[in-house]
Design an enzyme around this catalytic site. Structure first.
Site, mmCIF file in Angstrom:
data_model
loop_
_atom_site.group_PDB
_atom_site.id
_atom_site.type_symbol
_atom_site.label_atom_id
_atom_site.label_comp_id
_atom_site.label_asym_id
_atom_site.label_seq_id
_atom_site.Cartn_x
_atom_site.Cartn_y
_atom_site.Cartn_z
ATOM 1 N N TYR A 1 0.831 -1.212 0.000
ATOM 2 C CA TYR A 1 0.000 0.000 0.000
ATOM 3 C C TYR A 1 0.866 1.262 0.000
ATOM 4 C CZ TYR A 1 -4.068 -2.902 0.301
ATOM 5 O OH TYR A 1 -5.037 -3.832 -0.020
ATOM 6 N N GLN B 1 -15.637 2.539 -5.423
ATOM 7 C CA GLN B 1 -14.907 1.364 -4.947
ATOM 8 C C GLN B 1 -13.417 1.698 -4.875
ATOM 9 O OE1 GLN B 1 -16.632 -2.453 -6.944
ATOM 10 N NE2 GLN B 1 -17.096 -0.740 -8.306
ATOM 11 N N VAL C 1 -9.934 3.505 -3.842
ATOM 12 C CA VAL C 1 -9.352 3.964 -2.572
ATOM 13 C C VAL C 1 -8.512 5.224 -2.801
ATOM 14 C CG1 VAL C 1 -9.408 1.685 -1.493
ATOM 15 C CG2 VAL C 1 -7.384 2.346 -2.818
ATOM 16 N N ASP C 2 -8.442 5.665 -4.092
ATOM 17 C CA ASP C 2 -7.709 6.917 -4.340
ATOM 18 C C ASP C 2 -8.591 8.109 -3.957
ATOM 19 O OD1 ASP C 2 -8.462 6.212 -7.733
ATOM 20 O OD2 ASP C 2 -9.301 7.944 -6.669
ATOM 21 N N HIS D 1 -14.564 0.824 -0.205
ATOM 22 C CA HIS D 1 -13.429 -0.074 0.067
ATOM 23 C C HIS D 1 -12.296 0.615 0.799
ATOM 24 C CE1 HIS D 1 -14.959 -2.714 -3.474
ATOM 25 N NE2 HIS D 1 -15.674 -2.853 -2.376
HETATM 26 N N1 APR Z 1 -12.565 4.447 -18.572
HETATM 27 C C1 APR Z 1 -13.596 3.776 -17.973
HETATM 28 N N2 APR Z 1 -13.548 2.457 -17.657
HETATM 29 C C2 APR Z 1 -12.421 1.794 -17.981
HETATM 30 C C3 APR Z 1 -11.313 2.419 -18.612
HETATM 31 C C4 APR Z 1 -11.423 3.807 -18.916
HETATM 32 N N3 APR Z 1 -10.423 4.479 -19.496
HETATM 33 N N4 APR Z 1 -10.352 1.460 -18.792
HETATM 34 C C5 APR Z 1 -10.840 0.302 -18.283
HETATM 35 N N5 APR Z 1 -12.086 0.495 -17.800
HETATM 36 C C6 APR Z 1 -12.985 -0.465 -17.174
HETATM 37 C C7 APR Z 1 -12.728 -1.922 -17.507
HETATM 38 O O1 APR Z 1 -13.331 -2.264 -18.732
HETATM 39 C C8 APR Z 1 -13.398 -2.620 -16.334
HETATM 40 O O2 APR Z 1 -14.776 -2.864 -16.592
HETATM 41 O O3 APR Z 1 -12.804 -0.384 -15.780
HETATM 42 C C9 APR Z 1 -13.274 -1.600 -15.192
HETATM 43 C C10 APR Z 1 -12.285 -2.031 -14.129
HETATM 44 O O4 APR Z 1 -12.743 -3.215 -13.544
HETATM 45 P P1 APR Z 1 -11.874 -3.850 -12.352
HETATM 46 O O5 APR Z 1 -10.443 -3.866 -12.733
HETATM 47 O O6 APR Z 1 -12.566 -5.117 -11.954
HETATM 48 O O7 APR Z 1 -12.019 -2.778 -11.180
HETATM 49 P P2 APR Z 1 -13.231 -2.603 -10.174
HETATM 50 O O8 APR Z 1 -14.515 -2.981 -10.830
HETATM 51 O O9 APR Z 1 -13.114 -1.226 -9.630
HETATM 52 O O10 APR Z 1 -12.883 -3.655 -9.002
HETATM 53 C C11 APR Z 1 -13.764 -3.634 -7.901
HETATM 54 O O11 APR Z 1 -12.319 -5.192 -6.780
HETATM 55 O O12 APR Z 1 -10.229 -5.865 -6.254
HETATM 56 C C12 APR Z 1 -11.317 -5.216 -5.767
HETATM 57 O O13 APR Z 1 -11.310 -3.604 -4.088
HETATM 58 C C13 APR Z 1 -10.979 -3.793 -5.421
HETATM 59 O O14 APR Z 1 -12.378 -1.865 -5.613
HETATM 60 C C14 APR Z 1 -11.885 -2.986 -6.328
HETATM 61 C C15 APR Z 1 -12.988 -3.961 -6.667
#
Ligand code: APR
Length: 234
Positions: A53, A86, A88-89, A104
């Site tokens: 972190y 979701q 944390v930034d 989160h």
């Molecule tokens: N603009 C918008 N969305 C985007 C972009 C962009 N430039 N680039 C990628 N994405 C999308 C991806 O297509 C995907 O659907 O962002 C999403 C990211 O999904 P994840 O990586 O699963 O992230 P998230 O949904 O926030 O994860 C949820 O999982 O690991 C835990 O606590 C962690 O808060 C996190 C939670």
């Protein structure tokens, strides 16, 4: 004043230079979740988790909110906006959003490792000394740990997020794969008949049929949503 709730995920911060979790090169491809994002992982190797972190916090201090964050914040001029993130930034706050619910946790904060959710022991880490080390003690005498909701831990802010849906006029989802519950389940609490927009450059399976998708990145998608919907609302 019309009310909007916006659920955001890691995709919201991609254009600021922060990575996502899933999909090619995601954070979880490089770090085993069990080791760095669970209470068991922290108990087994707190120094590794603190450093994981610390690295993400140091990176956060080098990036800025993107146009998407700023456009989300700009909606507060016309609407009552609650951002449920979701992430944390602190980029929504730095862009000017004034009502942000972090489901989160928050990377720039630390808490008691004995009572993580006790607000009396939550403190904000100031740059540049934003690293957390073994021996840094919370006000209750326990080791300070990241103020992050790890997998398997309760998500206490979910109640506030559900409460924020009361009487809303629009629900917007930006940059989340809707993979993680209970956050992804927030969509199920949106009253039927309320317009739901989903901004994501990729396909996202949303649990409801009536989601209006804008297949773009956060900034471009928010520009489209404002020009083609919000600016035309009576
Ligand atoms: N603009 C918008 N969305 C985007 C972009 C962009 N430039 N680039 C990628 N994405 C999308 C991806 O297509 C995907 O659907 O962002 C999403 C990211 O999904 P994840 O990586 O699963 O992230 P998230 O949904 O926030 O994860 C949820 O999982 O690991 C835990 O606590 C962690 O808060 C996190 C939670």
């Amino acid at each position: 004043m019309k009310r909007i709730v916006i659920l955001t995920g890691a995709g919201m911060s991609v254009e600021s230079g922060l990575g996502t979790f899933r999909g090619g090169g995601g954070l979880w491809d490089n770090y085993p979740v069990e080791q760095v994002a669970t209470p068991e992982g922290y108990a087994a190797n707190p120094a590794l988790v603190l450093e994981f972190y610390n690295k993400r916090r140091r990176e956060l201090l080098t990036v800025e909110p993107n146009e998407g964050h700023k456009l989300v914040a700009s909606l507060e001029k016309q609407f009552s906006v609650t951002v449920v993130t979701q992430n944390v930034d602190d980029l929504h706050e730095r862009a000017g959003s004034t009502h942000v619910i972090h489901l989160h946790g928050e990377l720039m904060k630390a808490c008691s490792s004995r009572e993580p959710q006790n607000p009396d022991y939550v403190c904000t880490l100031q740059s540049p000394a934003a690293d957390l080390k073994l021996g840094d003690i919370a006000a209750d005498g326990s080791q300070l740990r990241p103020f992050i909701v790890w997998f398997g831990e309760a998500v206490p802010k979910m109640e506030d997020a559900i409460d924020a849906l009361a009487g809303i006029d629009v629900f917007v989802i930006i940059g989340t794969s809707l993979n993680v519950y209970p956050a992804a389940g927030l969509l199920n609490y949106v009253p039927s008949g309320i317009p739901v927009f989903l901004i994501d450059p990729n396909e996202v399976h949303a649990a409801r049929r009536d989601v209006i998708t804008i297949k773009k990145g956060a900034s471009e998608g928010m520009r489209t949503l404002i020009d083609e919907y919000f600016n035309k609302m009576e």
